[in-house]
Design a protein around this motif. Structure first.
Motif, PDB file in Angstrom:
ATOM      1  N   ASN A 290     -20.725   0.762   1.891  1.00 41.15           N
ATOM      2  CA  ASN A 290     -19.514   1.061   1.355  1.00 41.15           C
ATOM      3  C   ASN A 290     -18.147   0.955   2.117  1.00 41.15           C
ATOM      4  OD1 ASN A 290     -20.071   2.864  -0.811  1.00 41.15           O
ATOM      5  ND2 ASN A 290     -21.980   3.457   0.425  1.00 41.15           N
ATOM      6  N   LEU A 291     -17.698  -0.463   1.953  1.00 38.30           N
ATOM      7  CA  LEU A 291     -16.325  -0.442   2.486  1.00 38.30           C
ATOM      8  C   LEU A 291     -15.856  -1.451   1.358  1.00 38.30           C
ATOM      9  CD1 LEU A 291     -17.453  -2.258   6.106  1.00 38.30           C
ATOM     10  CD2 LEU A 291     -16.561   0.453   5.532  1.00 38.30           C
ATOM     11  N   VAL A 292     -14.418  -1.915   1.436  1.00 39.63           N
ATOM     12  CA  VAL A 292     -13.832  -2.296   0.459  1.00 39.63           C
ATOM     13  C   VAL A 292     -13.636  -4.080   0.717  1.00 39.63           C
ATOM     14  CG1 VAL A 292     -11.419  -2.099  -0.586  1.00 39.63           C
ATOM     15  CG2 VAL A 292     -12.342  -0.110   0.480  1.00 39.63           C
ATOM     16  N   PRO A 293     -14.316  -4.594  -0.120  1.00 39.49           N
ATOM     17  CA  PRO A 293     -14.643  -6.063   0.221  1.00 39.49           C
ATOM     18  C   PRO A 293     -13.107  -6.822   0.245  1.00 39.49           C
ATOM     19  CG  PRO A 293     -15.918  -5.395  -1.664  1.00 39.49           C
ATOM     20  CD  PRO A 293     -14.986  -4.077  -1.320  1.00 39.49           C
ATOM     21  N   LEU A 294     -12.343  -6.374  -0.572  1.00 38.69           N
ATOM     22  CA  LEU A 294     -10.950  -7.237  -0.645  1.00 38.69           C
ATOM     23  C   LEU A 294     -10.174  -7.094   0.293  1.00 38.69           C
ATOM     24  CD1 LEU A 294     -10.237  -6.645  -4.237  1.00 38.69           C
ATOM     25  CD2 LEU A 294     -10.892  -8.820  -3.528  1.00 38.69           C
ATOM     26  N   MET A 295     -10.270  -5.820   1.250  1.00 40.16           N
ATOM     27  CA  MET A 295      -9.568  -5.729   2.345  1.00 40.16           C
ATOM     28  C   MET A 295     -10.035  -6.302   3.627  1.00 40.16           C
ATOM     29  SD  MET A 295      -8.563  -1.657   1.780  1.00 40.16           S
ATOM     30  CE  MET A 295      -7.224  -1.432   2.949  1.00 40.16           C
TER      31      MET A 295
ATOM     32  N   ASN B 120     -10.596  -2.454   7.141  1.00 39.05           N
ATOM     33  CA  ASN B 120     -11.765  -1.678   6.832  1.00 39.05           C
ATOM     34  C   ASN B 120     -12.016  -0.836   8.128  1.00 39.05           C
ATOM     35  OD1 ASN B 120     -13.065  -1.760   4.239  1.00 39.05           O
ATOM     36  ND2 ASN B 120     -12.568  -3.943   4.429  1.00 39.05           N
TER      37      ASN B 120
ATOM     38  N   LEU C 264      -9.100   1.842   8.460  1.00 38.63           N
ATOM     39  CA  LEU C 264      -8.509   2.558   7.485  1.00 38.63           C
ATOM     40  C   LEU C 264      -8.804   4.145   7.689  1.00 38.63           C
ATOM     41  CD1 LEU C 264      -7.628   2.403   4.335  1.00 38.63           C
ATOM     42  CD2 LEU C 264     -10.185   2.679   3.887  1.00 38.63           C
TER      43      LEU C 264
ATOM     44  N   GLU D 216      -5.051   3.800  11.413  1.00 33.89           N
ATOM     45  CA  GLU D 216      -4.354   2.846  12.055  1.00 33.89           C
ATOM     46  C   GLU D 216      -3.700   2.817  13.123  1.00 33.89           C
ATOM     47  OE1 GLU D 216      -4.141   3.533   9.015  1.00 33.89           O
ATOM     48  OE2 GLU D 216      -5.352   2.027   7.812  1.00 33.89           O
TER      49      GLU D 216
ATOM     50  N   ARG E  54      -3.690  -3.637  15.636  1.00 34.54           N
ATOM     51  CA  ARG E  54      -5.139  -3.137  15.078  1.00 34.54           C
ATOM     52  C   ARG E  54      -6.150  -4.513  14.937  1.00 34.54           C
ATOM     53  NH1 ARG E  54      -4.566  -2.692   8.604  1.00 34.54           N
ATOM     54  NH2 ARG E  54      -4.364  -4.902   8.669  1.00 34.54           N
TER      55      ARG E  54
ATOM     56  N   PRO F  10     -10.991 -11.171   4.450  1.00 29.95           N
ATOM     57  CA  PRO F  10     -11.479 -10.128   3.756  1.00 29.95           C
ATOM     58  C   PRO F  10     -12.972  -9.788   3.982  1.00 29.95           C
ATOM     59  CG  PRO F  10     -10.434 -11.667   2.336  1.00 29.95           C
ATOM     60  CD  PRO F  10     -10.590 -12.253   3.622  1.00 29.95           C
TER      61      PRO F  10
ATOM     62  N   GLY G  56     -15.309  -9.041   2.358  1.00 24.65           N
ATOM     63  CA  GLY G  56     -16.368  -9.418   1.476  1.00 24.65           C
ATOM     64  C   GLY G  56     -16.759 -10.979   1.896  1.00 24.65           C
TER      65      GLY G  56
ATOM     66  N   GLN H 259     -21.569  -7.137   7.568  1.00 21.16           N
ATOM     67  CA  GLN H 259     -20.570  -6.156   6.631  1.00 21.16           C
ATOM     68  C   GLN H 259     -21.271  -4.658   7.061  1.00 21.16           C
ATOM     69  OE1 GLN H 259     -20.186  -6.484   2.331  1.00 21.16           O
ATOM     70  NE2 GLN H 259     -19.912  -8.470   2.567  1.00 21.16           N
TER      71      GLN H 259
ATOM     72  N   ARG I 174     -17.381   1.146  12.399  1.00 13.12           N
ATOM     73  CA  ARG I 174     -16.377   2.141  11.827  1.00 13.12           C
ATOM     74  C   ARG I 174     -17.006   3.574  12.251  1.00 13.12           C
ATOM     75  NH1 ARG I 174     -12.250   3.271   8.075  1.00 13.12           N
ATOM     76  NH2 ARG I 174     -13.055   5.234   7.125  1.00 13.12           N
TER      77      ARG I 174
END
Lengths: 496, 317
Positions: A77-82, A87, A90, A93, A106, A126, A128, A135, A142
Motif C-alpha cells: 500500500n504505497l504509491v507506485p508513481l512516487m 513514499n 510521505l 519529510e 530526504r 519511482p 513501482g 516494495q 516506512r
C-alpha cells in the motif's frame, strides 16, 4: 515471558449486516513478542486487525493500545508513481529552514535507511520500478521509521519470491530484537513456526486457541483452523453427496505443469468424465489460482491444458469453447449481476449461441431458463425476478445454471457452498453429485474438509503452490488430508 | 499495484522532454520561416496570450494530478471576467477579489461534493460549468449587457500595464507558476496531491488527508480560473461574456501535452507551461501563415494531443 501488553482486546464483538465477524474475542499482544494470527478465510482476522488499528470500532468490548501501530498489508500500500524516498517519508519529510521539503536530505536519509534493510535501489526512482519484495520492504521500513511499537503484517509474504521472503523474515527478526511487537498473519506454516512465539487461532469470529506456538503440533494447528466444518457437519449429519461416481475413461481434462510464479508451481491435475476431483489446501496454497490457470484467466509462466487430449490456447474464450466453465469463488464480484433478472443472468454466457445475427430468440431463452429453474430447483417467484432478491444458495444455483447452459464438459467449482445456509448447501452438493453422474468432469475447491472428503472421488492436496500429495479414494480420510496439508507430521510425531 | 513501472518512467521522460523538444523545434522553424515570429512585439503578444491560459492550466494541473478533472474552469473564467468588470465600479479591490471569492467558492463546492460524497469529478464540474455559464448569462441579461471598465482605472492597469513592453499578466502568471511548482514539489501538500492521484486507497492508509487535498485543489482551480478571468477583463477593459467556451478543454489539453498523466499521480507545472507555449506557438504560426483558416489551430492542437495520449498509452505498457 513477563506480561507487558501493548495491545489488549477484551470481549470484542463486531457485527456487519447481521453477521458476527467477531464474537466475544480476547486478544493480548505483549511487548516484544511475535504473535501469529491464523484462521481460514472469513474467520475474522481482517476485522480484528481493523478493530486493532481503529478503522472499525467494536460494537461491544474494550481495546487498550499502549503504542503506535503500523500495518503492512498483503498488497503493497504505497504509491507506485512516487519515488521510493517520497513514499518512505510521505507525511514527515525533512524540511529546510523555509519549511520546504529538503529533497537532498530526504533522499540521503532514505538511502541510508534502506541500506540497513538490504535494499540498494535508487531512492529517487519511482517505487513501482522496484521488485515486489523490495516494495514490501520499503513499506516495512516506512512503518518502522514512523517509530511504531507494534507492526501488524497481513500476509506480507504471499506475493514474494522465496529469496525475498528470506530477507523479509530477517528484517522481522531485527524488529523483534529492537523490541517491536509484531502481529504476523500468514497461512504459511514454515514461516509461522520459524518466527512466531505465540499464536491466536480465530474461527468463525471466535478465538478458539491462544498459546505458545512451538508447543502446538502443526497438525493440531491446521485442525484448529479448519475445525469448524467438523462440528457443523456432525450436527447436521453427513453432507449431501452421494457415493462414488466412477469412470475408467481417459481424462477429459489434463492440466500439465501449470506454473505462475510465485502463486503456483508445476501443478498437474487430471479429471476423467464423471469424476469429481477435489483441490484441498489452506488459503493461499494456490487452489483458486489453479482453477484460474485452467480456464486461462491467470497468466502462465509455463504449462498446458489439454481437453480430450488436445491442447487449449491459454485464454478464457478458448477454454470456454473447449467446454470448460468456472464458477468463481466470489459470487458478488465475479459472477452475479445483481440488478439483472434471473433469466438474464442465466442466459448471459449462452447468449452467443442463442443469437442469430446478433438478435436473441426470447422463446429459446425462456425455454432454457425454464428447464434450469426446474432442474436445479431454483426458488424464484418468476424468471424476471432480480437476482439480488434471491438467497445465497439460489444465487449460486443461478450461476451454476448459467454455466450449465453453455453445455460444458468440465466444471470448475471454487467454493460453491460458501456463504449459503446449510439446507441450500446440501442441495448444491447433491446437484454437483448429479452433474458428475451425468458425465461432467468436476474440479471442486473447498475449504471445508468434509465437503471434499464426501464429494470428491480423488483429492489433490496443494501446499504453497505445489502439489503436496494426491489421495485416491481409499485414502480419503481427515488424517491423510491434514497430514498432507501440514506436511511435517513426521517431525511432530517424532518429537511427541 | 504490484506492477513495475520502468515503462512509465520512460514515458515520463519522453513525454516531458517530448513537449519541450517539440516546442524548441516549433520555435526554431517558425523563427526561420516567419521573420515576424521572432520580433519582440510578437513574442510579447505570444507571452501575454499564453499567460491567461497558463493561470487556468496551473489549477488544472493540480486537479489532474489528483486524478480528477475540472470542466468548470471555462465558465468560471468568463464569470470571473464579468464579475471583475462589474466590481470595477466599486474600485480596484472589489474588482480583483470578487471574482476570486465567487469562483473560489464554486471551486470549493466542487471539491466538497467530489471529496465528501464521492461523486465523479466529471459530473460535478460539468454541473458547475452549466451553473456558472447560466449565472453569467443571468447577470448580463443573456450577454446583452457588457460591463465596461473605466479606461483610466487602476484595475485596467493590472491587465494592460507593462514592464519593458511585457504585460503584467505575464509576470503574474510566471510568479504563480513558480509558486505552484514549489507548492507541488516542495511541500507536504504537494506530496499529498501526488499520493492522492497515484494510489488513493494507499494514500488513505498512509494517513494522507485525501479529502482535504481534493477540496483544496478544486478550490485552487476555481480561484485561478476566476483570476484569469479578472486579468482578461482588465486587459479587454470589459467583461466579455462569450469568452471561455471550451477553455476547459484547452486547459486539459495543455496539461496533458505537458506530460501530466490524465489518470493522475504524475505531472509537473513546467510541463504545463511548455504545453501552453506549444499551443500558443501553433496558434501564432497559423495566424502568421494567414491564408490558413484559423480553425486549423484546433485541428493541429487536437492532433498533437492525440499523439501525446497515444504515446502515454503505448509507453506505459
Amino acid at each position: 515471558m513477563p506480561t507487558d501488553p501493548v495491545i489488549e482486546v477484551r470481549n470484542v464483538t463486531k457485527t456487519f449486516a447481521g453477521v458476527r465477524a467477531l464474537d466475544d474475542v480476547d486478544f493480548t499482544l505483549n511487548r516484544g513478542e511475535i504473535h501469529a494470527l491464523v484462521g481460514e478465510n472469513g474467520a475474522g482476522k481482517s476485522t480484528l486487525i481493523k478493530v486493532l488499528t481503529g478503522i472499525h470500532s467494536p460494537d461491544v468490548g474494550r481495546i487498550s493500545r499502549n503504542g503506535r501501530i503500523s500495518t503492512i498489508y498483503q498488497e503493497v500500500n504505497l504509491v507506485p508513481l512516487m519515488s521510493v524516498a517520497a513514499n518512505l517519508f510521505l507525511g514527515r519529510e525533512p524540511r529546510n529552514r523555509f519549511g520546504l521539503i529538503d529533497r537532498v536530505r530526504r533522499d540521503a536519509e532514505a538511502a541510508e535507511l534502506l541500506t540497513s534493510y538490504g535494499i540498494t535501489a535508487d531512492v529517487r526512482s519511482p517505487l513501482g520500478t522496484l521488485a515486489v519484495g523490495e516494495q514490501q520492504m520499503v513499506a516495512l521500513a516506512r512503518a518502522v521509521a514512523a517509530d511504531a511499537e507494534v507492526v501488524i503484517m497481513d500476509e506480507p509474504t504471499s506475493s514474494l519470491e522465496p529469496r525475498e521472503v528470506e530477507t523479509l523474515l530477517e528484517v522481522v527478526h531485527k524488529l523483534h530484537e529492537a523490541g517491536i511487537a509484531i502481529i504476523y498473519v500468514s497461512h504459511r506454516m514454515d514461516e509461522l513456526y520459524r518466527i512466531c512465539d505465540t499464536v491466536t487461532v480465530l474461527r468463525d469470529g471466535r478465538n478458539v486457541h491462544n498459546g505458545p506456538l512451538k508447543e502446538l503440533p502443526r497438525i493440531e494447528l491446521v485442525s484448529l483452523m479448519l475445525g469448524r466444518s467438523v462440528n457443523e457437519i456432525q450436527k447436521h449429519g453427513t453432507t449431501a453427496f452421494g457415493e462414488d461416481h466412477h469412470a475408467d475413461a481417459q481424462p477429459v481434462l489434463e492440466a500439465l505443469d501449470l506454473t505462475s510464479k510465485p502463486r503456483i508451481n508445476g501443478i498437474n491435475v487430471a479429471i476423467r468424465p464423471g469424476e469429481v476431483v477435489g483441490l484441498a489446501g489452506l488459503l493461499g496454497s494456490g487452489r483458486t489460482e489453479t482453477a484460474k490457470a485452467i480456464i486461462g484467466a491467470l497468466p502462465l509462466d509455463r504449462g498446458t491444458v489439454l481437453v480430450a487430449g488436445k491442447p487449449v490456447p491459454h485464454n478464457v474464450k478458448a477454454a470456454t469453447k473447449a467446454g470448460i466453465s468456472m464458477l468463481a469463488e466470489d459470487r458478488k464480484t465475479e459472477g452475479i449481476i445483481p440488478n439483472l433478472s434471473v433469466r438474464e443472468n442465466i442466459v448471459l454466457a449462452a447468449l452467443p449461441r442463442l443469437s442469430r445475427f446478433g438478435v436473441t430468440s426470447r422463446i429459446r431463452q425462456d425455454r432454457i431458463v425454464d428447464t434450469f429453474v426446474k432442474r436445479l430447483r431454483i426458488k424464484v417467484s418468476s424468471p424476471e425476478q432480480k437476482v439480488a432478491e434471491l438467497s445465497g444458495g439460489n444465487q449460486q444455483k443461478v450461476l451454476l445454471a448459467r454455466w450449465l447452459c453453455t453445455e460444458p464438459r468440465i466444471l470448475l467449482l471454487d467454493e460453491p457452498t460458501r456463504g449459503i445456509d446449510v439446507g441450500a448447501k446440501a442441495e448444491v452438493q447433491a446437484l454437483i453429485d448429479e452433474l458428475a453422474r451425468e458425465g461432467l468432469a468436476v474440479l471442486l475447491i473447498s475449504s471445508e474438509l468434509d465437503e471434499l472428503l464426501d464429494g470428491a472421488d480423488r483429492l489433490v492436496v496443494l501446499r504453497d503452490g505445489e502439489v503436496a500429495g494426491e489421495l485416491e479414494e481409499a485414502q480419503l480420510t481427515r488424517e491423510h488430508v491434514l497430514t498432507a496439508i501440514a506436511a511435517e507430521v513426521m517431525d511432530d510425531a517424532d518429537s511427541h | 499495484m504490484m506492477t513495475t513501472l520502468t515503462a512509465a518512467t520512460r514515458a515520463k521522460v519522453l513525454q516531458r522532454q517530448g513537449a519541450a523538444v517539440a516546442l524548441v523545434l516549433m520555435v526554431a522553424v517558425s523563427w526561420l520561416v516567419f521573420p515576424r515570429f521572432g520580433s519582440l512585439d510578437n513574442v510579447r503578444d505570444l507571452a501575454l496570450q499564453g499567460s491567461f491560459l497558463a493561470v487556468i492550466a496551473l489549477g488544472m494541473t493540480f486537479v489532474i494530478i489528483t486524478g480528477g478533472i475540472d470542466l468548470s474552469v471555462g465558465s468560471l473564467y468568463a464569470l470571473g471576467g464579468v464579475l471583475a468588470a462589474w466590481g470595477s465600479q466599486h474600485g480596484f479591490l472589489v474588482a480583483l477579489t470578487l471574482p476570486l471569492l465567487v469562483c473560489g467558492a464554486i471551486g470549493l463546492i466542487n471539491g466538497l461534493l467530489i471529496a465528501r460524497t464521492n461523486m465523479a469529478p466529471f459530473i460535478v464540474t460539468l454541473a458547475s460549468l452549466l451553473f456558472a455559464r447560466g449565472l453569467l448569462l443571468a447577470i448580463t441579461d443573456e450577454g446583452a449587457n457588457t460591463y465596461q471598465i473605466a479606461p483610466d482605472s487602476a484595475f485596467v492597469e493590472l491587465g494592460r500595464g507593462t514592464v519593458a513592453g511585457f504585460g503584467y499578466p505575464i509576470f503574474i502568471a510566471v510568479a504563480l507558476c513558480v509558486l505552484g511548482g514549489a507548492l507541488l514539489n516542495r511541500t507536504g501538500f504537494g506530496q499529498n496531491v501526488f499520493a492522492t492521484g497515484g494510489a488513493e486507497q494507499s494514500a488513505i492508509l498512509m494517513g494522507v488527508p485525501v479529502a482535504r487535498t481534493k477540496i483544496t485543489v478544486y478550490t485552487m482551480s476555481g480561484t485561478l480560473a476566476g483570476l484569469a478571468g479578472a486579468l482578461t477583463a482588465a486587459y479587454l477593459q470589459s467583461g466579455v461574456t462569450v469568452i471561455g467556451v471550451g477553455t476547459e478543454l484547452d486547459a486539459i489539453a495543455v496539461v496533458v501535452i505537458g506530460g501530466t498523466l490524465l489518470t493522475g499521480g504524475m505531472g509537473t507545472v513546467l510541463g504545463t507551461v511548455i504545453g501552453v507555449g506549444l499551443i500558443k506557438v501553433i496558434q501564432n504560426v497559423i495566424n502568421q501563415i494567414g491564408t490558413l483558416d484559423s480553425n486549423y489551430q484546433s485541428v493541429v492542437s487536437g492532433v498533437f494531443l492525440l499523439v501525446v495520449v497515444v504515446l502515454q498509452r503505448i509507453l506505459r505498457r
